[in-house]
Design a protein around this motif. Structure first.
Motif, short mmCIF file in Angstrom:
data_model
loop_
_atom_site.label_atom_id
_atom_site.label_comp_id
_atom_site.label_asym_id
_atom_site.label_seq_id
_atom_site.Cartn_x
_atom_site.Cartn_y
_atom_site.Cartn_z
N SER A 13 124.58 -38.39 44.81
CA SER A 13 125.91 -39.00 44.73
C SER A 13 126.52 -38.85 43.34
N ASN A 21 106.02 -36.50 45.75
CA ASN A 21 106.66 -36.89 44.50
C ASN A 21 106.71 -38.40 44.43
N ASN A 22 106.98 -38.92 43.27
CA ASN A 22 106.98 -40.36 43.07
C ASN A 22 108.33 -40.99 43.30
N HIS A 23 109.35 -40.19 43.58
CA HIS A 23 110.69 -40.72 43.75
C HIS A 23 110.95 -41.04 45.21
N GLY A 24 111.63 -42.15 45.44
CA GLY A 24 111.97 -42.55 46.79
C GLY A 24 113.25 -41.90 47.26
N ALA A 29 116.04 -43.42 48.09
CA ALA A 29 117.23 -44.00 47.45
C ALA A 29 117.49 -43.36 46.09
N TYR A 30 116.45 -43.06 45.35
CA TYR A 30 116.61 -42.41 44.05
C TYR A 30 117.22 -41.03 44.20
N MET A 31 116.74 -40.26 45.17
CA MET A 31 117.29 -38.93 45.39
C MET A 31 118.74 -38.99 45.89
N GLN A 32 119.07 -39.99 46.72
CA GLN A 32 120.44 -40.13 47.18
C GLN A 32 121.36 -40.50 46.02
N CYS A 33 120.88 -41.32 45.11
CA CYS A 33 121.69 -41.65 43.93
C CYS A 33 121.93 -40.41 43.07
N GLN A 34 120.92 -39.57 42.92
CA GLN A 34 121.11 -38.33 42.17
C GLN A 34 122.17 -37.46 42.82
#
Length: 106
Positions: free
Chosen positions: A29, A17-20, A22-27
């Motif tokens: 949270s 996937n293109n998401h890193g 940090a992006y998934m952790q923000c989701q």
């Protein structure tokens, strides 16, 4: 052999996937903050409105949050840069250190 290689290529392309991280952790949270916000509002809305959200939040509570945050960053660094044997040793050492620190502090 061609079928196996083709299946492996399709699996590799679909799993990326293109998401890193940090992006998934923000989701995660944002979702957890929403759920905990609804729970806090349902359970303690009167106390929050009267005394504020950070009532009884002292230095020890702040240190506990800071400790969890730093520990999470250390775990993320170990998982990103270490190999599997080192990860096992790091997990064992962290369990021992956490147990020793929690008995001394709490």
């Amino acid at each position: 052999e061609k079928v196996i290689k083709k299946a492996r290529m399709i699996n590799e392309n679909s799993s990326k996937n293109n998401h890193g991280l940090a992006y998934m952790q923000c989701q995660l949270s944002v979702v957890s903050l929403f759920i905990l916000g609804v729970y806090a509002t349902m359970k303690d809305s009167r106390a929050i409105l009267k005394d504020g959200l950070f009532q009884n939040f002292n230095g020890l509570a702040f240190y506990s949050c800071l400790n969890s945050a730093v520990g999470g960053l250390i775990v993320a660094g170990v998982l990103k840069y270490a190999d599997s044997v080192l990860k096992g040793y790091a997990t064992a050492v962290s369990v021992v250190i956490t147990g020793a620190c929690s008995t001394q502090l709490f």
